[in-house]
Design a protein around this motif. Structure first.
Motif, PDB file in Angstrom:
ATOM      1  N   ALA A 172       0.835  -1.191   0.000  1.00  0.00           N
ATOM      2  CA  ALA A 172       0.000   0.000   0.000  1.00  0.00           C
ATOM      3  C   ALA A 172       0.879   1.253   0.000  1.00  0.00           C
ATOM      4  CB  ALA A 172      -0.905   0.010   1.228  1.00  0.00           C
ATOM      5  N   PRO A 173       0.352   2.334  -0.578  1.00  0.00           N
ATOM      6  CA  PRO A 173       1.102   3.587  -0.578  1.00  0.00           C
ATOM      7  C   PRO A 173       1.013   4.277   0.792  1.00  0.00           C
ATOM      8  CG  PRO A 173      -0.996   3.894  -1.684  1.00  0.00           C
ATOM      9  CD  PRO A 173      -0.912   2.442  -1.299  1.00  0.00           C
ATOM     10  N   PRO A 174       1.940   5.193   1.082  1.00  0.00           N
ATOM     11  CA  PRO A 174       3.113   5.543   0.287  1.00  0.00           C
ATOM     12  C   PRO A 174       4.200   4.481   0.437  1.00  0.00           C
ATOM     13  CG  PRO A 174       3.127   6.799   2.322  1.00  0.00           C
ATOM     14  CD  PRO A 174       1.839   6.007   2.313  1.00  0.00           C
ATOM     15  N   ILE A 175       5.017   4.355  -0.571  1.00  0.00           N
ATOM     16  CA  ILE A 175       6.082   3.352  -0.592  1.00  0.00           C
ATOM     17  C   ILE A 175       7.190   3.780   0.364  1.00  0.00           C
ATOM     18  CG2 ILE A 175       7.755   2.156  -2.054  1.00  0.00           C
ATOM     19  CD1 ILE A 175       4.637   1.636  -2.628  1.00  0.00           C
ATOM     20  N   ASP A 176       7.564   2.880   1.254  1.00  0.00           N
ATOM     21  CA  ASP A 176       8.591   3.159   2.260  1.00  0.00           C
ATOM     22  C   ASP A 176       9.978   2.909   1.664  1.00  0.00           C
ATOM     23  OD1 ASP A 176      10.296   3.252   4.458  1.00  0.00           O
ATOM     24  OD2 ASP A 176       8.935   2.116   5.765  1.00  0.00           O
ATOM     25  N   LEU A 177      10.594   3.976   1.170  1.00  0.00           N
ATOM     26  CA  LEU A 177      11.905   3.843   0.517  1.00  0.00           C
ATOM     27  C   LEU A 177      13.016   3.503   1.502  1.00  0.00           C
ATOM     28  CD1 LEU A 177      11.740   6.734  -2.099  1.00  0.00           C
ATOM     29  CD2 LEU A 177      11.520   4.268  -2.492  1.00  0.00           C
ATOM     30  N   GLN A 178      12.899   3.955   2.739  1.00  0.00           N
ATOM     31  CA  GLN A 178      13.918   3.607   3.732  1.00  0.00           C
ATOM     32  C   GLN A 178      13.907   2.102   3.996  1.00  0.00           C
ATOM     33  OE1 GLN A 178      16.414   5.305   4.756  1.00  0.00           O
ATOM     34  NE2 GLN A 178      15.739   7.194   3.791  1.00  0.00           N
TER      35      GLN A 178
END
Length: 173
Positions: free
Chosen positions: A21-27
């Motif tokens: 699900a968004p938002p995509i957790d880039l960390q």
């Protein structure tokens, strides 16, 4: 490597990290890949770069750029990390840096990294699902839906509008 292969690679990475699900957790993605993300005061026309040295990799992001631009830059550099080996600067350091040719849309590595980043931040299936769900309510304009989706995915309105056109949810350019 075609953009579709880049998109498939991004989709697989989201699956591997179990992001649904968004938002995509880039960390979370960076940690999964053992990437260090460093926010640095880079020259203004440099959005970011991927540095590789031995077994370590660092994504340097321009700290002066807006947060949503930084997110796209991180996703773009993760694309380079997953898809490309980079250019040798010396025996044990590699770098993928954007140049005037890179931003022109002619460099295949940059096209692939952009396709990867778009799919990573705004996965086709999630975007179509969320767009369709909002359209079915019928209570808002398309512009309002695009702005709402941009907030949900933590990307710019312009990036979301382009993505919706690419996935066929909005009329093309």
């Amino acid at each position: 490597m075609a953009p579709r292969v880049a998109e498939t690679s991004a989709t697989q990475l989201l699956h591997d990290v179990a992001i649904v699900a968004p938002p995509i957790d880039l960390q979370r993605i960076a940690q999964h890949l053992k990437l260090v993300v460093a926010y640095e005061p880079l020259v203004n026309d440099v959005s970011g770069m991927l540095l590789r040295r031995n077994e370590r990799a660092v994504v340097a992001v321009n700290a002066s750029h807006p947060a949503q631009r930084q997110r796209f830059t991180i996703a773009h550099e993760i694309g380079h990390f997953k898809l490309h080996t980079g250019i040798y600067i010396d025996k044990d350091t590699r770098i993928n840096a954007r140049t005037s040719r890179s931003s022109s849309g002619l460099d295949p590595d940059e096209v692939q990294a952009n396709a990867f980043a778009a799919e990573l931040l705004m996965p086709r299936g999630m975007v179509v699902h969320e767009f369709t769900r909002r359209v079915r309510t019928g209570s808002r304009s398309v512009d309002a839906i695009v702005a709402d989706l941009a907030r949900s995915f933590d990307v710019s309105t312009q990036a979301m509008e382009i993505r919706l056109k690419v996935v066929g949810a909005l009329a093309p350019f």
